[in-house]
Design a protein around this motif. Structure first.
Motif, PDB file in Angstrom:
ATOM      1  N   HIS A 268      -3.255 -69.465  24.006  1.00 34.98           N
ATOM      2  CA  HIS A 268      -2.738 -68.948  25.202  1.00 34.98           C
ATOM      3  C   HIS A 268      -1.344 -69.103  25.216  1.00 34.98           C
TER       4      HIS A 268
ATOM      5  N   ASP B 181      -6.877 -66.096  24.809  1.00 30.05           N
ATOM      6  CA  ASP B 181      -6.271 -65.246  25.705  1.00 30.05           C
ATOM      7  C   ASP B 181      -5.121 -65.545  25.753  1.00 30.05           C
ATOM      8  N   LYS B 182      -4.161 -64.871  24.984  1.00 27.93           N
ATOM      9  CA  LYS B 182      -2.841 -64.883  24.705  1.00 27.93           C
ATOM     10  C   LYS B 182      -1.978 -64.056  25.972  1.00 27.93           C
ATOM     11  N   GLN B 183      -2.851 -62.730  26.117  1.00 30.88           N
ATOM     12  CA  GLN B 183      -2.179 -61.835  27.052  1.00 30.88           C
ATOM     13  C   GLN B 183      -2.092 -62.284  28.471  1.00 30.88           C
ATOM     14  N   GLY B 184      -3.277 -63.124  28.628  1.00 30.03           N
ATOM     15  CA  GLY B 184      -3.349 -63.561  29.950  1.00 30.03           C
ATOM     16  C   GLY B 184      -3.245 -65.024  30.160  1.00 30.03           C
ATOM     17  N   PHE B 185      -2.482 -65.754  29.179  1.00 30.95           N
ATOM     18  CA  PHE B 185      -2.010 -66.791  29.246  1.00 30.95           C
ATOM     19  C   PHE B 185      -3.105 -68.054  29.310  1.00 30.95           C
TER      20      PHE B 185
ATOM     21  N   ARG C 153      -5.623 -67.951  31.442  1.00 35.05           N
ATOM     22  CA  ARG C 153      -6.108 -67.945  32.895  1.00 35.05           C
ATOM     23  C   ARG C 153      -7.275 -67.258  32.831  1.00 35.05           C
ATOM     24  N   ARG C 154      -7.743 -66.604  32.064  1.00 41.53           N
ATOM     25  CA  ARG C 154      -9.174 -65.524  32.454  1.00 41.53           C
ATOM     26  C   ARG C 154     -10.319 -66.283  31.654  1.00 41.53           C
TER      27      ARG C 154
END
Length: 244
Positions: free
Chosen positions: A36, A65-69, A71-72
Motif C-alpha cells: 500500500h 492496493d498501492k493506488q488506493g493506499f 483502503r479498498r
C-alpha cells in the motif's frame, strides 16, 4: 500501555507522515511492506530509525492496493491472502535482519484490518498466515467485545495477540470503530486526550451512545501526520509515563 504508529508509508519522492519526529515518542513501529506504501529505501530508512530509538518493529501488510493506499476492500481466496501476507512480512523481516533487527508482530493495514474485524472467516485466514509463518510473530488487532473469542481463536493456532485501542477514534457499543463518514467519529484534541486518560485509568472508553465499554487494550494507536499530531503524541506519552 505501549504506543504504536503506522510508519514507512512514503514512496519514492512522495512523503507521508513525519516519521523522524514521531519515532522518539513511540514504542512500536508498524512499517509498511510495499503493497500500500513504502519501497526498499523507505523500508531501510524506517528500520534504521527504529533501531536508533530502540522501537519494536512490526510488519504492516495490506491488500495489494498501492493506488488506493490499501483502503479498498478486495476479494482474495484464503491461500491468495496468506501468500500476499507472507510475501510482505518476509520482505520486511529480510530487510530487518540485514540491519540486525528482529520482527516481533504483524498489524494489517487499512481495509484489510477493518474487513478482518467484521468477518470471522477473513480473520481466521489472517491468523493462519501469522501462525504458518516460520518466525514466531504476534498479531495486532482491535480490542472489542469479542476479544475473549479472538484470544481463544489465536490460542488454538498457537499465536499471541496484541489488543489495540485508538486514541482518536470514537467507538460503538460493540467496540468497533465508528465510520469516519459520521460526524464526531474522529475526536478533536480535547476528546482524544480525555479518551486516553480513561483508557489509562481503567481500560475503558465512552461509546457513541454514551455507554462505558471495557477494552483492556495492550497498545494505543497514535498518528504522526503533522506537527500538531506530534505535539499530541508527546502529551499522550507523558500521560503514559505518569501512570508507570
Amino acid at each position: 500501555m505501549q504506543l504504536n504508529c503506522d510508519l514507512g508509508e512514503s514512496f519514492g519522492a512522495w512523503t507521508m507522515g513525519l516519521d523522524e519526529a514521531v519515532m522518539p515518542h513511540i514504542d512500536m513501529a508498524n512499517i509498511a511492506c510495499g503493497f500500500h506504501a513504502g519501497d526498499a529505501d523507505v523500508m531501510a530508512n524506517t528500520l534504521l530509525l527504529a533501531k536508533q530509538h530502540q522501537v519494536q518493529i512490526g510488519a504492516h501488510p495490506s491488500y495489494p492496493d498501492k493506488q488506493g493506499f490499501g483502503r479498498r476492500s478486495m476479494t482474495l481466496s484464503p491461500q491468495q491472502l496468506i501468500n500476499c501476507l507472507h510475501y510482505q512480512i518476509a520482505a520486511l523481516e529480510g530487510m530487518a535482519k540485514v540491519h540486525g533487527l528482529s520482527l516481533s508482530y504483524v498489524k494489517p493495514h487499512g481495509a484489510l484490518y477493518n474487513d478482518m474485524m467484521l468477518d470471522e472467516q477473513l480473520l481466521t485466514t489472517v491468523m493462519l498466515a501469522v501462525a504458518r509463518y516460520p518466525s514466531p510473530l504476534r498479531l495486532m488487532l482491535l480490542a472489542t467485545n469479542d476479544s475473549n473469542k479472538h484470544q481463544q481463536m489465536a490460542h488454538s493456532l498457537g499465536i499471541e495477540l496484541i489488543l489495540e485501542a485508538f486514541a482518536d477514534r470514537q467507538y460503538n457499543d460493540a467496540g468497533q470503530l465508528v465510520s469516519r463518514q459520521l460526524a464526531g467519529s474522529v475526536h478533536n484534541q480535547a476528546a482524544l486526550l480525555s479518551q486516553v486518560k480513561q483508557l489509562l485509568a481503567d481500560g475503558s472508553v465512552i461509546t457513541r451512545s454514551a455507554k462505558k465499554l471495557s477494552l483492556n487494550a495492550d497498545s494505543l494507536c497514535v498518528h504522526g501526520d503533522n506537527a500538531a499530531s506530534i505535539a499530541v503524541i508527546q502529551q499522550i506519552k507523558a500521560l503514559c509515563n505518569s501512570r508507570c
